[in-house]
Design an enzyme around this catalytic site. Structure first.
Site, PDB file in Angstrom:
ATOM      1  CG  HIS A 475      40.166  41.412  28.995  1.00 22.72           C
ATOM      2  ND1 HIS A 475      39.680  40.085  28.827  1.00 22.72           N
ATOM      3  CD2 HIS A 475      41.004  41.451  30.019  1.00 22.72           C
ATOM      4  CE1 HIS A 475      40.483  39.325  29.550  1.00 22.72           C
ATOM      5  NE2 HIS A 475      41.188  40.146  30.385  1.00 22.72           N
ATOM      6  CD  GLU A 476      42.975  44.025  31.570  1.00 23.27           C
ATOM      7  OE1 GLU A 476      42.794  43.978  32.944  1.00 23.27           O
ATOM      8  OE2 GLU A 476      43.479  43.250  30.870  1.00 23.27           O
ATOM      9  CG  HIS A 479      39.942  41.473  34.834  1.00 24.37           C
ATOM     10  ND1 HIS A 479      39.519  40.226  35.329  1.00 24.37           N
ATOM     11  CD2 HIS A 479      40.770  41.151  33.910  1.00 24.37           C
ATOM     12  CE1 HIS A 479      40.293  39.200  34.603  1.00 24.37           C
ATOM     13  NE2 HIS A 479      40.969  39.776  33.766  1.00 24.37           N
ATOM     14  CG  HIS A 482      35.191  39.692  39.340  1.00 23.87           C
ATOM     15  ND1 HIS A 482      35.935  38.675  38.756  1.00 23.87           N
ATOM     16  CD2 HIS A 482      34.256  39.207  40.042  1.00 23.87           C
ATOM     17  CE1 HIS A 482      35.323  37.357  39.468  1.00 23.87           C
ATOM     18  NE2 HIS A 482      34.459  37.624  40.515  1.00 23.87           N
TER      19      HIS A 482
END
Length: 685
Positions: A475-476, A479, A482
């Site tokens: 998940h991190e 990010h 991104h």
């Protein structure tokens, strides 16, 4: 202002423009910020005083490029405050909170600068701007308006005072939560107190004891780190100790001591309600949602209600399984919150023949990091080169240079994986530098996790992750991608600086690859033997993936409902704890389920305004990510090159350069649908 010899104001000597962290002391920050604030004010005044008519270049682009020293200091300062704080740094943070907020208000309420931006905004159709330039102009104009640039003078002054006070309260709230977490330790000193705990929990608890200087033989320590407290609640056979740990966990900030956050929560809610009124809104929720994909409370609550009732129904089936496990164990007591995870684990083990102690050895941290890098390579062509010579702010920090498929340097990725007393809880991504073609800036991206460090057994055991920990890791890093894949001209539009209910799409979407069989078969290998995850165990993991989703969905949704309810009030409730209890009771939340976050330690809401009236965004983005992953499923290949290229261009690289709904449609070919999310959670029926 003494700046002579201040390392923060010198050229930062490490590769990629990183500072010499060892040379930085808390007392260096106040004079450095004083210099940076003065410099930024001078830049803003100069842009506003220009004799020439406003243009995109001399006003919008110039503003986007201003304040570089201040941005560099803020990225560094808040990184250290979250990940490597100290009493001295916390004191500096408290002292700087209001001045930094006051500076932000002064910039975004600067009448001369806003007049130039406003004039350009009114003529935006005729300026011949590129789509990204127009998007930047529109976003900056909205930033100024939402900060109060259009308010009357008295209202602007009051708004600035409110923002300064909120900054002070946000800082105190976060420091109180950290104090409550770092100040708690449940010592286990006897065999009886360790009953039920598998080896991996004992090893992590032993390591935490060593980290806290409790090295005498046999001592284990349970802290409030999520990666330790949840396994303890799931496995400890000592019901009395589970209750102690659970009460400490849910009671953070709800006490009468130095870490009491109740009055702080109330004052933050009161000031946010006033902030909304100053901007012409009846409540803060309406003000916050104005700049989101959802746009309205009705849209948010419609989504939350869509999952609440199916989750309640799913919970009834889960409760039967939990009660069955209690009966099988001969337990005659009532089912309490500190019992649920323990007996749910017994039920999961019986139903799916799954034992966490059997699963975790296949998920050593270093192999899961390799897995996420491999997925990023197969999807986006990225390559990662370790840079052990780059020194972070703590020995736990590791660094990798990131290269694209053509071997060009794309950025630097840092990772800080372990829980520590001086580090806030949770997991997050932040940028030490955002990407910008105009500034010639490659991104420097940091992932923080709070895994329980392995190795406490002294047998060379690495840090072993649970399946949920692996999900957090991916998940991190979603990010992080991104930020790393950002490819925009202007810094304000870079990376994760998108609407709040869109920002979780890249992170949650990347989670899907961690559970793909071909990824697990390649990287999930037993840390001792090197054997791959057995097919039978993988099948049991897949079969059990929806078990407990009723419980987890209700805990998340209850927190989102309380968030929205608190920020929908025209004024703060007299008692935030009573308000919280009344809200979840009205929705019928079973007492033994509880919430992910209670208001008194809800850092998403109260350590900043980032997720205030916005905790719903994880579910909103889950609708997007489940539907988006369907594009790969429909292609018949979860690494399909054409779909991956479209994903990179439309979602990961575009930052905030286009409207998020349009970005999703450009990738998926249509608007999102909710059914894939409900199916993923097992709530469709």
């Amino acid at each position: 202002m003494n700046t002579l010899g201040n390392p923060l104001l010198q050229t930062w000597p490490q590769a990629h423009g990183l500072p010499d962290f060892g040379a930085i002391a808390p007392e260096h920050f106040p004079p450095a910020f004083e210099a940076a604030l003065a410099g930024h004010r001078a830049e803003i005044d100069a842009i506003a005083r220009q004799a020439g008519a406003p243009s995109f270049a001399n006003t919008v682009a110039a503003f986007d490029a201003s304040g570089r020293l201040l941005a560099r200091l803020e990225h560094l300062f808040y990184t250290l405050a979250a990940s490597a704080t100290s009493p001295a740094l916390q004191a500096v943070q408290r002292a700087l909170a209001a001045p930094l907020a006051e500076h932000g208000s002064a910039v975004y309420m600067h009448q001369g600068l806003f007049a130039r931006i406003d004039a350009l905004f009114e003529r935006r159709e005729s300026l011949g701007l590129t789509p990204e330039q127009r998007r930047l102009l529109e976003r900056l104009h909205l930033d100024f308006v939402r900060a109060g640039a259009r308010l009357a003078p008295a209202a602007r002054e009051r708004c600035a005072a409110v923002m300064a006070r909120l900054a002070e309260l946000n800082t105190r709230f976060a420091q109180n939560v950290l104090g409550a977490e770092s100040g708690y330790q449940l010592k286990l000193t006897t065999t009886e107190e360790l009953a039920g705990l598998p080896d991996f929990v004992r090893a992590a608890a032993r390591q935490d004891a060593l980290d806290r200087g409790l090295a005498h033989e046999g001592v284990h320590v349970i802290t409030l780190s999520r990666s330790l407290i949840l396994p303890f609640l799931s496995f400890s056979a000592r019901r009395d100790l589970r209750e102690q740990a659970w009460r400490a966990w849910v009671g953070r900030g709800d006490d009468t001591g130095d870490t009491d956050n109740r009055a702080i929560c109330r004052e933050i809610l009161e000031l946010r309600a006033e902030q909304a009124r100053l901007h012409g809104h009846p409540c803060y929720a309406d003000y916050a949602l104005e700049d989101t994909m959802a746009r309205s409370q009705a849209a948010v609550m419609g989504l939350l209600e869509r999952v609440w009732h199916p989750a309640l129904a799913a919970l009834q089936c889960e409760r039967e399984a939990v009660l069955g496990a209690m009966a099988a164990a001969g337990a005659s007591h009532a089912l309490e919150p500190w019992d649920w995870r323990f007996y749910a684990e017994q039920a999961r083990r019986a139903r799916f023949e799954l034992d966490e102690a059997e699963v975790k050895p296949y998920f050593p941290l270093h192999r899961m990091v390799a897995a996420m890098f491999d997925c990023a390579g197969r999807l986006f062509g990225l390559q990662f080169k370790a840079r052990p010579d780059i020194r972070g702010y703590h020995a736990d920090v590791r660094a990798w240079e990131v290269f694209d498929a053509d071997g060009r340097l794309s950025g630097l990725f840092l990772q800080d994986n372990f829980a520590r007393p001086a580090k806030r809880s949770g997991a997050w991504m932040n940028a030490l530098r955002n990407q910008s073609r105009a500034l010639g800036a490659t991104p420097v991206i940091l992932n923080n996790n709070n895994f329980a460090r392995g190795g406490g057994s002294g047998e060379g055991e690495p840090t072993l992750l649970s399946f949920d920990d692996v999900r957090t890791l991916f998940h991190e890093f979603g990010h992080g991608l991104h930020g790393l894949l950002s490819n925009v001209e202007h810094e304000r539009l870079a990376g994760t600086q998108v609407l709040r209910d869109f920002v979780e799409l890249p992170s949650q979407l990347f989670e899907h690859w961690m559970a793909e069989p071909e990824v697990l078969k390649k990287f999930a290998r037993h840390w001792r033997t090197g054997e791959p995850l057995p097919d039978a165990l993988l099948a049991r993991l897949q079969a059990a993936r929806q078990f407990g989703q009723g419980y987890e969905t209700l805990r998340y949704t209850a927190s989102a409902i309380v968030d929205m309810a608190a920020h929908a009030l025209p004024a703060a409730p007299a008692d935030v704890v009573a308000f919280e209890a009344a809200t979840v009771a009205a929705w019928g939340l079973p007492a033994e389920v509880g919430m992910n976050h209670r208001l008194t330690h809800f850092q998403h809401l109260f350590s900043s305004a980032g997720y205030a009236a916005g905790y719903y965004v994880y579910l909103w983005a889950e609708v997007l990510d489940c539907d988006a992953f369907g594009a790969f499923v429909e292609a018949g290949n979860v690494f399909d090159p054409a779909v991956a290229a479209r994903l990179r261009e439309c979602i990961y690289s575009s930052g905030n350069s286009c409207e998020p709904g349009a970005a999703f449609r450009a990738f998926r070919g249509r608007d999102p649908i909710v059914e894939p999310m409900l199916e993923e959670r097992g709530l469709l029926a």
